[in-house]
Design an enzyme around this catalytic site. Structure first.
Site, PDB file in Angstrom:
ATOM      1  N   PRO A  31       0.978  -1.081   0.122  1.00 15.58           N
ATOM      2  CG  PRO A  31      -0.259  -1.087   1.636  1.00 15.58           C
ATOM      3  CD  PRO A  31       0.814  -2.068   1.501  1.00 15.58           C
ATOM      4  CG  ASN A  32      -0.225   4.213   1.002  1.00 14.21           C
ATOM      5  OD1 ASN A  32      -1.458   5.090   1.024  1.00 14.21           O
ATOM      6  ND2 ASN A  32      -0.762   3.429   2.611  1.00 14.21           N
ATOM      7  NE  ARG A  58       0.648  13.195  -1.302  1.00 16.88           N
ATOM      8  CZ  ARG A  58       0.246  13.183  -2.649  1.00 16.88           C
ATOM      9  NH1 ARG A  58       1.079  13.986  -3.562  1.00 16.88           N
ATOM     10  NH2 ARG A  58      -0.703  13.360  -2.686  1.00 16.88           N
ATOM     11  CE1 TYR A 102       9.321   4.775   3.144  1.00 14.65           C
ATOM     12  CE2 TYR A 102       7.510   6.524   3.189  1.00 14.65           C
ATOM     13  CZ  TYR A 102       7.987   5.837   3.564  1.00 14.65           C
ATOM     14  OH  TYR A 102       7.178   5.365   4.742  1.00 14.65           O
ATOM     15  CG  ASN A 116       7.899  -2.268   0.248  1.00 15.32           C
ATOM     16  OD1 ASN A 116       7.933  -2.430   0.882  1.00 15.32           O
ATOM     17  ND2 ASN A 116       9.585  -0.981   0.185  1.00 15.32           N
ATOM     18  CB  ALA A 171       1.627   0.763   6.126  1.00 11.92           C
ATOM     19  CG  HIS A 218       5.053  -2.409   9.708  1.00 11.83           C
ATOM     20  ND1 HIS A 218       6.478  -2.748  10.557  1.00 11.83           N
ATOM     21  CD2 HIS A 218       5.514  -1.049   9.825  1.00 11.83           C
ATOM     22  CE1 HIS A 218       7.067  -2.278   9.321  1.00 11.83           C
ATOM     23  NE2 HIS A 218       6.631  -1.608   9.022  1.00 11.83           N
ATOM     24  CG  ASP A 256      -0.445 -17.094   8.127  1.00 12.57           C
ATOM     25  OD1 ASP A 256       0.270 -17.020   9.452  1.00 12.57           O
ATOM     26  OD2 ASP A 256      -1.638 -17.167   9.063  1.00 12.57           O
ATOM     27  CD  GLU A 268      10.943  -7.690   5.584  1.00 11.89           C
ATOM     28  OE1 GLU A 268      11.781  -8.490   6.074  1.00 11.89           O
ATOM     29  OE2 GLU A 268       9.996  -7.095   6.467  1.00 11.89           O
ATOM     30  CG  HIS A 305      10.645  -2.981   4.823  1.00 10.22           C
ATOM     31  ND1 HIS A 305       9.586  -2.806   4.394  1.00 10.22           N
ATOM     32  CD2 HIS A 305      11.141  -3.526   5.272  1.00 10.22           C
ATOM     33  CE1 HIS A 305       9.050  -3.772   4.914  1.00 10.22           C
ATOM     34  NE2 HIS A 305      10.627  -4.514   5.215  1.00 10.22           N
ATOM     35  CB  ILE A 306      12.092   2.332   0.412  1.00  4.58           C
ATOM     36  CG1 ILE A 306      11.855   1.117  -0.556  1.00  4.58           C
ATOM     37  CG2 ILE A 306      13.763   3.759  -0.307  1.00  4.58           C
ATOM     38  CD1 ILE A 306      11.110   2.963  -1.383  1.00  4.58           C
ATOM     39  CB  SER A 307      12.554   3.597   5.187  1.00  4.03           C
ATOM     40  OG  SER A 307      11.576   2.936   6.026  1.00  4.03           O
ATOM     41  NE  ARG A 355      10.253   5.266   8.753  1.00  4.20           N
ATOM     42  CZ  ARG A 355       9.236   5.726   7.497  1.00  4.20           C
ATOM     43  NH1 ARG A 355       9.199   4.601   6.542  1.00  4.20           N
ATOM     44  NH2 ARG A 355       8.826   6.709   7.673  1.00  4.20           N
ATOM     45  NE  ARG A 383       7.228   3.531   9.930  1.00  9.11           N
ATOM     46  CZ  ARG A 383       6.523   4.226   9.363  1.00  9.11           C
ATOM     47  NH1 ARG A 383       5.979   3.412   8.476  1.00  9.11           N
ATOM     48  NH2 ARG A 383       5.469   5.512   9.180  1.00  9.11           N
TER      49      ARG A 383
HETATM   50  O1  CA2 Z   1      10.935   1.602   4.203  1.00  3.47           O
HETATM   51  C1  CA2 Z   1       9.747   1.025   3.182  1.00  3.47           C
HETATM   52  O2  CA2 Z   1      10.045   1.016   2.629  1.00  3.47           O
HETATM   53  C2  CA2 Z   1       8.322   0.977   4.009  1.00  3.47           C
HETATM   54  O3  CA2 Z   1       7.947  -0.390   3.654  1.00  3.47           O
HETATM   55  C3  CA2 Z   1       7.567   1.445   3.337  1.00  3.47           C
HETATM   56  C4  CA2 Z   1       6.112   1.811   3.856  1.00  3.47           C
HETATM   57  C5  CA2 Z   1       6.355   1.927   5.579  1.00  3.47           C
HETATM   58  O4  CA2 Z   1       4.753   1.582   6.130  1.00  3.47           O
HETATM   59  C6  CA2 Z   1       7.508   1.138   6.259  1.00  3.47           C
HETATM   60  O5  CA2 Z   1       7.253   1.033   6.750  1.00  3.47           O
HETATM   61  C7  CA2 Z   1       8.688   1.036   5.357  1.00  3.47           C
HETATM   62  C8  CA2 Z   1       5.717   2.598   2.977  1.00  3.47           C
HETATM   63  C9  CA2 Z   1       4.871   2.740   1.855  1.00  3.47           C
HETATM   64  C10 CA2 Z   1       4.617   4.258   1.788  1.00  3.47           C
HETATM   65  O6  CA2 Z   1       5.076   4.671   0.608  1.00  3.47           O
HETATM   66  C11 CA2 Z   1       5.351   5.602   0.963  1.00  3.47           C
HETATM   67  C12 CA2 Z   1       5.903   6.871  -0.821  1.00  3.47           C
HETATM   68  C13 CA2 Z   1       5.907   7.715  -0.731  1.00  3.47           C
HETATM   69  C14 CA2 Z   1       5.302   8.473  -0.102  1.00  3.47           C
HETATM   70  C15 CA2 Z   1       3.631   7.999   1.323  1.00  3.47           C
HETATM   71  C16 CA2 Z   1       4.088   6.921   1.214  1.00  3.47           C
END
Ligand code: CA2
Length: 153
Positions: free
Chosen positions: A11-12, A19, A24, A76, A79, A82, A89, A100, A102-104, A109, A113
């Protein structure tokens, strides 16, 4: 025929580059797809690149990768990492190796997370490399496969 690596985004992640660039970066999801396509091609792998905001759809995509005997899954889960026992499963139920990503750096954080439901059922996890982590994950999958097949893909 070339085997396929599935890259699944949760998601997102469709908002990438539009954003929160301080967290990110500025690369868009289309840029990430290109980066993954290049990495997959270097290992003679085909690529399925997906993004979904829906938990069940991601579960279906994991089953699809298994059904197609994919070379691996890079996920990836955003959210859902978590929160989602369903995605955890699904990964535990398939034999396809899952990496797995993750960008960040999720451990640098908020504390919510720090828990990943996916990490214990993944072959490997990486975070904090920015979008370059996706290509590193594909390289890692190829390395694991080469190790399993004694150098033959
Ligand atoms: O660091 C990552 O890749 C995350 O999986 C990104 C998720 C976050 O919930 C995880 O804790 C870590 C969020 C993805 C949402 O991506 C956005 C990108 C740009 C602007 C807003 C959200």
């Amino acid at each position: 025929m070339a085997k396929t690596v599935y890259v699944l985004n949760g998601p997102n992640l469709n908002l990438l580059g539009k954003r929160e660039p301080e967290t990110y970066g500025r690369a868009t999801l289309a840029d990430v797809e290109k980066l993954c396509r290049d990495a997959a091609a270097r290992h003679a792998l085909a690529l399925e690149f997906r993004q979904s905001n829906h938990e069940g759809e991601i579960v279906d995509q994991i089953h699809e990768a298994h059904g197609k005997a994919a070379a691996g899954i890079v996920i990836n889960a955003g959210a859902y990492t978590h929160t989602s026992v369903a995605i955890r499963d699904a990964i535990a139920a398939v034999t396809v190796p899952v990496i797995e990503v993750h960008i960040s750096n999720i451990f640098a954080r908020e504390s919510f997370r720090h828990l990943s439901h996916i990490a214990p059922v993944a072959k490997a996890s990486l975070c904090g490399f920015g979008v370059a982590g996706y290509a590193l994950a594909i390289d890692g999958l190829a390395a694991l496969s080469a190790a399993r097949h004694g150098g033959r893909s």
